[in-house]
Scaffold this motif. Structure first.
Motif, PDB file in Angstrom:
ATOM      1  N   VAL A   1     -35.816 -14.202  -4.789  1.00 20.61           N
ATOM      2  CA  VAL A   1     -36.732 -13.325  -5.492  1.00 20.61           C
ATOM      3  C   VAL A   1     -37.141 -12.177  -4.537  1.00 20.61           C
ATOM      4  O   VAL A   1     -37.877 -12.621  -3.660  1.00 20.61           O
ATOM      5  CB  VAL A   1     -37.881 -14.166  -6.091  1.00 20.61           C
ATOM      6  CG1 VAL A   1     -38.887 -13.164  -7.031  1.00 20.61           C
ATOM      7  CG2 VAL A   1     -37.533 -14.927  -7.213  1.00 20.61           C
ATOM      8  N   LEU A   2     -36.969 -10.749  -4.865  1.00 24.15           N
ATOM      9  CA  LEU A   2     -37.370  -9.851  -4.084  1.00 24.15           C
ATOM     10  C   LEU A   2     -38.356  -8.909  -4.854  1.00 24.15           C
ATOM     11  O   LEU A   2     -38.081  -8.717  -6.065  1.00 24.15           O
ATOM     12  CB  LEU A   2     -36.137  -8.793  -3.525  1.00 24.15           C
ATOM     13  CG  LEU A   2     -34.814  -9.678  -2.979  1.00 24.15           C
ATOM     14  CD1 LEU A   2     -33.815  -8.868  -2.667  1.00 24.15           C
ATOM     15  CD2 LEU A   2     -35.595 -10.140  -1.562  1.00 24.15           C
ATOM     16  N   GLU A   3     -39.264  -8.633  -4.270  1.00 21.41           N
ATOM     17  CA  GLU A   3     -40.386  -7.765  -5.177  1.00 21.41           C
ATOM     18  C   GLU A   3     -40.775  -6.301  -4.265  1.00 21.41           C
ATOM     19  O   GLU A   3     -40.303  -6.291  -3.025  1.00 21.41           O
ATOM     20  CB  GLU A   3     -41.729  -8.637  -5.245  1.00 21.41           C
ATOM     21  CG  GLU A   3     -41.648  -9.695  -6.234  1.00 21.41           C
ATOM     22  CD  GLU A   3     -42.619 -10.603  -6.305  1.00 21.41           C
ATOM     23  OE1 GLU A   3     -43.273 -10.722  -7.529  1.00 21.41           O
ATOM     24  OE2 GLU A   3     -43.373 -11.002  -5.261  1.00 21.41           O
ATOM     25  N   GLY A   4     -41.224  -5.523  -4.831  1.00 17.58           N
ATOM     26  CA  GLY A   4     -41.672  -4.209  -4.198  1.00 17.58           C
ATOM     27  C   GLY A   4     -40.600  -3.400  -3.709  1.00 17.58           C
ATOM     28  O   GLY A   4     -39.366  -3.219  -4.365  1.00 17.58           O
TER      29      GLY A   4
ATOM     30  N   GLY B   1     -37.350  -5.331  -3.564  1.00 19.19           N
ATOM     31  CA  GLY B   1     -36.463  -5.542  -4.689  1.00 19.19           C
ATOM     32  C   GLY B   1     -35.821  -4.194  -5.105  1.00 19.19           C
ATOM     33  O   GLY B   1     -34.732  -4.107  -5.670  1.00 19.19           O
ATOM     34  N   SER B   2     -36.417  -3.185  -4.834  1.00 18.59           N
ATOM     35  CA  SER B   2     -35.816  -1.745  -5.171  1.00 18.59           C
ATOM     36  C   SER B   2     -34.641  -1.436  -4.381  1.00 18.59           C
ATOM     37  O   SER B   2     -33.672  -0.910  -4.798  1.00 18.59           O
ATOM     38  CB  SER B   2     -37.041  -0.646  -4.911  1.00 18.59           C
ATOM     39  OG  SER B   2     -38.044  -0.878  -5.574  1.00 18.59           O
TER      40      SER B   2
ATOM     41  N   ASP C   1     -36.528  -4.499 -14.865  1.00 16.87           N
ATOM     42  CA  ASP C   1     -37.315  -5.760 -14.445  1.00 16.87           C
ATOM     43  C   ASP C   1     -38.033  -5.152 -13.204  1.00 16.87           C
ATOM     44  O   ASP C   1     -37.438  -4.788 -12.283  1.00 16.87           O
ATOM     45  CB  ASP C   1     -36.305  -6.935 -13.998  1.00 16.87           C
ATOM     46  CG  ASP C   1     -37.062  -8.410 -13.682  1.00 16.87           C
ATOM     47  OD1 ASP C   1     -38.264  -8.258 -13.452  1.00 16.87           O
ATOM     48  OD2 ASP C   1     -36.461  -9.680 -13.739  1.00 16.87           O
ATOM     49  N   PRO C   2     -39.517  -5.467 -13.160  1.00 20.32           N
ATOM     50  CA  PRO C   2     -40.205  -5.094 -11.883  1.00 20.32           C
ATOM     51  C   PRO C   2     -39.750  -5.715 -10.477  1.00 20.32           C
ATOM     52  O   PRO C   2     -40.044  -5.328  -9.580  1.00 20.32           O
ATOM     53  CB  PRO C   2     -41.809  -5.587 -12.357  1.00 20.32           C
ATOM     54  CG  PRO C   2     -41.588  -6.393 -13.293  1.00 20.32           C
ATOM     55  CD  PRO C   2     -40.425  -6.149 -14.336  1.00 20.32           C
ATOM     56  N   LYS C   3     -39.326  -6.890 -10.845  1.00 23.06           N
ATOM     57  CA  LYS C   3     -38.862  -7.574  -9.506  1.00 23.06           C
ATOM     58  C   LYS C   3     -37.347  -7.797  -9.528  1.00 23.06           C
ATOM     59  O   LYS C   3     -36.762  -7.559 -10.615  1.00 23.06           O
ATOM     60  CB  LYS C   3     -39.759  -9.242  -9.457  1.00 23.06           C
ATOM     61  CG  LYS C   3     -39.453 -10.041 -10.467  1.00 23.06           C
ATOM     62  CD  LYS C   3     -39.967 -11.415 -10.115  1.00 23.06           C
ATOM     63  CE  LYS C   3     -39.536 -12.599 -11.088  1.00 23.06           C
ATOM     64  NZ  LYS C   3     -39.907 -12.066 -12.579  1.00 23.06           N
TER      65      LYS C   3
ATOM     66  N   GLU D   1     -34.469 -10.472  -9.227  1.00 18.37           N
ATOM     67  CA  GLU D   1     -33.904 -12.030  -8.530  1.00 18.37           C
ATOM     68  C   GLU D   1     -32.350 -11.992  -8.812  1.00 18.37           C
ATOM     69  O   GLU D   1     -31.701 -11.790  -9.708  1.00 18.37           O
ATOM     70  CB  GLU D   1     -34.250 -12.611  -9.871  1.00 18.37           C
ATOM     71  CG  GLU D   1     -33.885 -14.673  -9.651  1.00 18.37           C
ATOM     72  CD  GLU D   1     -34.372 -15.337 -10.670  1.00 18.37           C
ATOM     73  OE1 GLU D   1     -34.056 -16.582 -10.554  1.00 18.37           O
ATOM     74  OE2 GLU D   1     -35.082 -15.027 -11.721  1.00 18.37           O
TER      75      GLU D   1
END
Length: 588
Positions: free
Chosen positions: A347-350, A353-354, A414-416, A418
């Motif tokens: 799971v990658l965020e911010g 993730g982008s 999706d904001p994050k 996966e």
């Protein structure tokens, strides 16, 4: 002069006959289906039985036992399929039959019941036997008398292999994980079906190439055998009663192991149910098969003429290294997806993730763009001759592009991010496409190392990938079921595994053709594929114990097995260089 071959070379795409690219796309769809299905099989079988996309909750050992038996037969059935095409039905008909059987196999698996799963896998195994050997046979016939073009043709063809694996894993994996397993299996079947229709409708472009063999071919083969310089050595090494006995023991023991292993692990059916010196019945018969085959080699090989004997010994040594290489490398289809699912932080965020979404977009769209360009080039040259085939191929690409656009839309919404479990499996194909030209230049230069060094490098470089995973998992406590380790280690592992594969894998068939007497090439092809088959089964036999080993000795110890053993074998290959050089008698 063969008129059909000359006609094929009149319509060229990128400097090669248009027929080569018909084969390119047919093979691409078959590899799409094979690798797409394989990518989700173990995750589906071992997945939790609850949730929005439930699996079947199988034990890892049961799932990998089934995968191992399937992979073993995938490398053995082409021996039979190749013989049938050579002698009975012709290459093109064999490809069509194989593609149809595999289409039915994928469709059967999409039903998601145990009975249809086993029926589907059986159909895939038999279909593969018809399909796999005969695509390359058509290319060989197509380039008869044009050896200067043959290497380039095979390079193009194998780009199709890797393109299919790449796209199939990405799309079947994503659809299977994010939408539903049945849709993933079904997608594999759809493209196998479209590939079959495209190839069948393209028959006019091949003329008589790959048709059903004529009776006079057999007479020609017999005449060549009679005039062969090796006739005397053939007579000297007829199969003896002892040879046949050992072959019989090997076949019976191997079949008992192959059948009993999945039966006992999947259905808890103990068909024999005994132990010998602490070994289960399955392990006993596996060991008996190995011993009988080794004894067969020991009693048979010395009966060849001295140079043939030495070269056969060298080839046998390379086959042994091949078994252990694939026993480690094929963890990518079994234990590594389990590791990816349970021990990797996906799971990658911010910003992270982008960045991943952009990378995913590029590695999806750029290869498809290049392949679409090849498709358009094929259309320009062949639409008047095989228009319906081209339309089917065009529809296939429209479906692929539609799925890609939908996939990218969903992921960017999706904001994050996966990362799918199956996404990492595409790295092998991606790295092959990136590094294969470099290795080709190296092997064609003055720095081209000898065979034993290539095998040693392949084993050691691959082992480094497992060593990195062993280091990454060293702090995971005994018996841990999950962890959140960086994806970076997995990416590096796949990189080193692929570099090792590029050192070793292409060498096997090349050295086979150089070391083995011409009259025995077909038989020794079978032996070589048997080595790969054993390696695949061994891979998943050991990999099935990942949970048991993790509980008793730790996950790091599991990966250390695949680090230490290949490194030791790689160093042994280096040490055997002087001996192998003498045994090869000048073969480079």
């Amino acid at each position: 002069m063969n008129t059909d071959i000359e006609n094929l070379f009149k319509d060229k795409v990128l400097g090669h006959p248009a027929g080569l690219f018909v084969l390119f796309f047919t093979e691409m769809w078959e590899r799409f289906s094979y690798y797409g299905m394989r990518a989700i099989l173990v995750i589906f079988l071992t997945g939790a039985i609850t949730g929005s996309n439930p699996g079947w909750g199988w034990d890892t050992s049961a799932a990998l036992s089934l995968l191992g038996t399937y992979a073993l037969f995938v490398y053995l059935t082409p021996i039979v399929g190749g013989w049938l095409a050579d002698n009975k039905i012709g290459y093109r008909m064999a490809v069509v039959i194989g593609a149809l059987l595999m289409t039915l196999g994928h469709a059967s698996m999409a039903i998601e019941t145990p009975t249809f799963l086993y029926i589907g896998i059986a159909l895939l195994i038999v279909g593969n036997g018809f399909f796999k050997p005969n695509m390359t046979s058509i290319i060989s016939k197509m380039y008869a008398g044009k050896d200067d073009k043959k290497d380039g043709a095979y390079n193009i063809f194998y780009m199709g292999v890797n393109a299919g694996a790449f796209i199939g894993i990405m799309l079947c994996g994503w659809v299977g994980e994010k939408i539903g397993w049945s849709y993933g299996f079904g997608l594999a079947g759809i493209f196998m079906f479209l590939g079959m229709i495209q190839f069948y409708l393209a028959q006019p472009i091949f003329g008589n190439l790959g048709d059903k063999p004529k009776n006079e071919n057999k007479g020609m083969i017999d005449t060549l055998a009679e005039n062969s310089d090796n006739k005397e050595s053939t007579k000297l090494n007829r199969f003896s009663t002892l040879d046949y006995t050992l072959i019989g023991v090997f076949i019976v023991s191997a079949l008992i192991f192959i059948i009993n292993d999945p039966l006992s692990k999947i259905g808890n059916i103990q068909s024999l149910n005994f132990t010998v010196a602490g070994m289960t019945d399955s392990l006993f018969f596996a060991l008996l098969a190995a011993i009988s085959f080794i004894v067969l080699l020991i009693v048979r090989i010395p009966r060849y003429t001295p140079i043939e004997r030495d070269r056969m010994i060298a080839f046998t040594i390379f086959c042994l290294f091949t078994i252990f290489f694939w026993a480690a490398f094929e963890q990518a289809a079994g234990s590594l997806p389990i590791y990816t699912r349970d021990f990797t932080d996906r799971v990658l965020e911010g910003t992270a993730g982008s960045v991943f979404k952009i990378i995913d977009l590029l590695v999806t769209v750029v290869p498809m763009g290049i392949i679409t360009y090849v498709l358009i080039s094929l259309f320009k040259k062949t639409f008047n001759k095989i228009g319906l085939s081209n339309i089917v191929l065009g529809v296939s690409f429209l479906i692929v592009w539609a799925i890609i656009i939908y996939k990218l839309y969903v992921e960017f919404s999706d904001p994050k991010a996966e990362v799918p479990i199956t996404w990492f499996a595409i790295l092998n194909s991606l790295f092959i496409i990136a590094f294969a030209p470099l290795f080709t230049k190296l092997w064609d230069s003055k720095y081209n190392p000898p065979a034993s060094v290539k095998y040693g490098l392949g084993l050691i470089i691959m082992a480094i990938g497992f060593g990195l995973l062993a280091f990454a998992t060293k702090d995971i406590p005994l018996g841990a079921k999950t962890a959140k380790l960086s994806m970076f280690w997995l990416v590096l592992a796949y990189l080193f595994h692929t570099l090792g594969e590029l050192c070793l894998s292409p060498m096997g068939l090349s050295y086979l053709s150089k070391l083995v007497p011409a009259r025995m090439v077909a038989f020794m092809f079978g032996v070589y594929y048997l080595a790969i088959a054993i390696g695949n089964k061994l891979a998943h036999y050991i990999g099935g114990d990942i949970e048991k080993i993790t509980e008793e000795s730790g996950l790091s110890f599991f990966f250390l097995i695949f680090t230490i053993v290949p490194i030791a074998l790689g160093l042994l290959s280096f040490a055997l260089h002087p001996l192998l050089k003498r045994l090869m008698h000048g073969v480079k």
